[in-house]
Scaffold this active site. Structure first.
Site, PDB file in Angstrom:
ATOM      1  N   LYS A 153       2.618   9.123  -6.867  1.00 31.20           N
ATOM      2  CA  LYS A 153       3.185   8.772  -5.305  1.00 31.20           C
ATOM      3  C   LYS A 153       3.736   7.679  -5.375  1.00 31.20           C
ATOM      4  CE  LYS A 153      -1.642  11.633  -4.664  1.00 31.20           C
ATOM      5  NZ  LYS A 153      -1.497  11.869  -5.295  1.00 31.20           N
ATOM      6  N   ILE A 154       3.308   6.284  -5.641  1.00 32.07           N
ATOM      7  CA  ILE A 154       3.700   4.779  -5.304  1.00 32.07           C
ATOM      8  C   ILE A 154       4.624   5.057  -5.984  1.00 32.07           C
ATOM      9  CG2 ILE A 154       3.329   2.560  -5.935  1.00 32.07           C
ATOM     10  CD1 ILE A 154       0.572   2.847  -6.217  1.00 32.07           C
ATOM     11  N   ASP A 173       7.825   9.086 -17.375  1.00 35.56           N
ATOM     12  CA  ASP A 173       7.119   9.605 -17.035  1.00 35.56           C
ATOM     13  C   ASP A 173       6.112  10.336 -17.830  1.00 35.56           C
ATOM     14  OD1 ASP A 173       4.445  10.266 -15.913  1.00 35.56           O
ATOM     15  OD2 ASP A 173       5.074   9.316 -14.188  1.00 35.56           O
ATOM     16  N   PRO A 206      -1.465   4.457 -13.983  1.00 36.37           N
ATOM     17  CA  PRO A 206      -2.451   3.653 -14.276  1.00 36.37           C
ATOM     18  C   PRO A 206      -2.472   2.856 -15.357  1.00 36.37           C
ATOM     19  CG  PRO A 206      -1.484   6.223 -14.376  1.00 36.37           C
ATOM     20  CD  PRO A 206      -0.963   5.896 -14.179  1.00 36.37           C
ATOM     21  N   THR A 232       2.864  -3.755  -9.619  1.00 35.22           N
ATOM     22  CA  THR A 232       1.988  -4.116  -8.297  1.00 35.22           C
ATOM     23  C   THR A 232       0.823  -2.695  -9.087  1.00 35.22           C
ATOM     24  OG1 THR A 232       3.568  -2.220  -7.247  1.00 35.22           O
ATOM     25  CG2 THR A 232       3.138  -4.362  -6.474  1.00 35.22           C
ATOM     26  N   ARG A 234      -1.514  -2.513 -12.667  1.00 33.96           N
ATOM     27  CA  ARG A 234      -2.806  -3.243 -13.039  1.00 33.96           C
ATOM     28  C   ARG A 234      -2.392  -4.380 -14.063  1.00 33.96           C
ATOM     29  NH1 ARG A 234      -5.241  -1.708  -9.395  1.00 33.96           N
ATOM     30  NH2 ARG A 234      -7.557  -0.204  -9.932  1.00 33.96           N
ATOM     31  N   ASP A 258       1.652  -8.937  -8.560  1.00 37.26           N
ATOM     32  CA  ASP A 258       0.101  -8.920  -6.983  1.00 37.26           C
ATOM     33  C   ASP A 258      -0.764  -8.519  -8.213  1.00 37.26           C
ATOM     34  OD1 ASP A 258      -0.633  -8.508  -5.149  1.00 37.26           O
ATOM     35  OD2 ASP A 258      -1.151  -6.078  -5.207  1.00 37.26           O
ATOM     36  N   GLU A 263      -7.603 -11.287 -13.800  1.00 37.84           N
ATOM     37  CA  GLU A 263      -7.847 -12.109 -12.760  1.00 37.84           C
ATOM     38  C   GLU A 263      -9.013 -11.564 -11.958  1.00 37.84           C
ATOM     39  OE1 GLU A 263      -6.894  -8.079  -9.807  1.00 37.84           O
ATOM     40  OE2 GLU A 263      -5.226  -8.305 -11.056  1.00 37.84           O
ATOM     41  N   HIS A 295      -3.507  -8.988  -5.155  1.00 36.16           N
ATOM     42  CA  HIS A 295      -3.808  -8.170  -5.718  1.00 36.16           C
ATOM     43  C   HIS A 295      -4.333  -8.022  -3.924  1.00 36.16           C
ATOM     44  CE1 HIS A 295      -5.927  -4.941  -8.100  1.00 36.16           C
ATOM     45  NE2 HIS A 295      -5.486  -4.977  -6.963  1.00 36.16           N
TER      46      HIS A 295
END
Length: 332
Positions: A153-154, A173, A206, A232, A234, A258, A263, A295
Site C-alpha cells: 500500500k505505501i 517485492d 514490513p 520509513t 522499520r 524516520d 529507537e 517516527h
C-alpha cells in the site's frame, strides 16, 4: 469494554475519545507496555498498544493471568507482538492495517527532497542572514531511477508520487503489483539489480526474518555510488553500522530515516537534557547528509482519525462477539 491504552500520546487522545464516543471505558497511560508494566492491566478486558510497546511471550502470559482477552494495536506493524503466544492463550489481537499510506509515502518524499535540495542547511544560513548558495547543489528528480523495495500500500503510493516527478521506477517485492507496471511503467527486478541501478532507494517493507537488516554491507557495496537511501519502514530493516560505514566512504550519498533500529525507549521521549548513550545515533545525528525524524511519518490528521476509528471498531466487534477483519493470527 474496559480498555487500558498504553503509550498514550497527548496528540492522539482527542481522536480516540471522539471515535469512542463513550462506548468503551478508556483509561490512558503514558508508559509503555512491558513485562514490568503488564500488571497495570489487571481488571481490564482489553489493552491498546503502540509500536514502542513490548508484547513478548512473558508479557502476554502476564496479561492472560490478569484477565486481558484482547489486544488492539494502534499501528500497522505487529513485530512487537508474539502472535504465537497470544493464539496459544486465546488472546485476540488486531491491528490497523492501512491508516494512511499517503502519510508515510509523502513523508518519505519530504525526506528525499529535503536532503537532495539541502533545505535544512539553506534555512540555517538564512536564519543567520547568510544568503550564500555555495554547496547547496542538488539534482533534478526527473529522469532519475528510484528503487522501491516493498510495493504494498505505501510503496504503491510512493510509486505514484515518484512517477509524477518523472522518475524511472524499479520495484522489488515477493509479489508483483501488475497495476504499478501498467500505470506507472514500474519494472520489477532483483534486489541486486535494483541496488546497482537506483539513484534513490526507498524502503517500504514490513520487518520479518527476511527483511531484518536487509540493507547490509554486502548490498551497500552493490549500490550506485552516491545513492540516497530513505527508510520509513522499520529501523531494523537496515544495519546501522554498515550504513554509517557506507556514508563515511561515500558509497551512500545521503540517508533519510524516520525509524531507527535502537529507537525503543528513545523515540517519543525528550532527551534534550540527557543525550542517549548510543554512539550510532550520535554519529548519524552529527552527519550533515543524514536527516532523522522521530517516527512521526504517520502523524497526519487523516492517519490519526483512521487509527482511532479502526481501534475503536476492533473493540466494538469484540464487545459484540463479532470477528474483525483486522484480526491477526500466527500464520500472518
Amino acid at each position: 469494554m474496559k480498555v487500558l491504552v498504553f503509550s498514550a500520546k497527548d496528540f492522539e487522545i482527542p481522536y480516540l475519545e471522539q471515535a469512542n464516543n463513550k462506548k468503551h471505558k478508556l483509561t490512558f497511560v503514558k508508559y509503555a507496555l512491558s513485562s514490568e508494566t503488564a500488571m497495570k492491566a489487571a481488571g481490564y478486558n482489553a489493552i491498546s498498544i503502540f509500536s514502542a510497546d513490548e508484547a513478548c511471550l512473558i508479557t502476554i502470559e502476564k496479561l492472560k493471568d490478569f484477565g486481558v482477552k484482547y489486544i488492539t494495536l494502534r499501528s500497522v506493524g505487529y513485530d512487537n507482538v508474539s502472535l504465537r503466544t497470544a493464539s496459544r492463550l486465546n488472546i485476540r489481537v488486531a491491528n490497523v492495517p492501512a491508516y494512511s499510506p499517503y502519510a508515510i509515502a509523502e513523508h518519505a518524499v519530504s525526506l528525499l527532497l529535503t536532503l537532495n535540495r539541502k533545505i535544512i542547511t539553506s534555512n540555517q544560513r538564512i536564519k543567520k542572514f547568510n544568503f550564500d548558495i555555495n554547496h547547496l547543489v542538488g539534482f533534478d528528480l526527473n529522469n532519475k531511477t528510484i528503487g522501491i523495495i516493498g510495493t504494498g500500500k505505501i510503496g504503491s503510493v510512493m510509486t505514484k508520487i515518484m512517477h509524477g516527478f518523472g522518475c524511472r521506477l524499479l520495484g522489488y517485492d515477493i509479489e508483483e503489483n501488475n497495476e504499478l507496471v501498467t500505470k506507472y511503467n514500474m519494472r520489477y527486478t532483483t534486489l541486486e539489480s535494483l541496488c546497482k541501478n537506483a539513484d534513490i532507494i526507498s524502503l517500504h517493507v514490513p520487518l520479518n526474518t527476511e527483511t531484518h537488516q536487509l540493507i547490509n554491507e554486502d548490498l551497500i557495496y552493490q549500490m550506485k555510488r552516491g545513492v540516497i537511501i530513505i527508510n520509513t519502514a522499520r529501523g531494523s530493516v537496515i544495519n546501522t553500522e554498515d550504513v554509517i560505514k557506507g556514508l563515511k566512504n561515500r558509497r551512500i550519498g545521503a540517508l533519510g530515516i524516520d525509524v531507527y533500529e535502537n529507537e525503543k525507549g528513545v523515540f517519543f521521549n525528550d532527551y534534550s537534557y540527557n543525550i542517549p548513550d548510543d554512539d550510532l545515533l550520535i554519529t548519524l545525528n552529527a552527519m550533515p547528509n543524514v536527516l532523522i525524524t522521530g517516527h512521526h511519518a504517520f502523524l497526519t490528521e487523516e492517519a490519526l482519525t483512521n487509527i482511532a476509528e479502526t481501534t475503536i471498531y476492533n473493540l466494538d466487534c469484540w464487545a459484540s462477539k463479532k470477528e474483525t477483519e483486522n484480526e491477526l493470527t500466527e500464520v500472518d
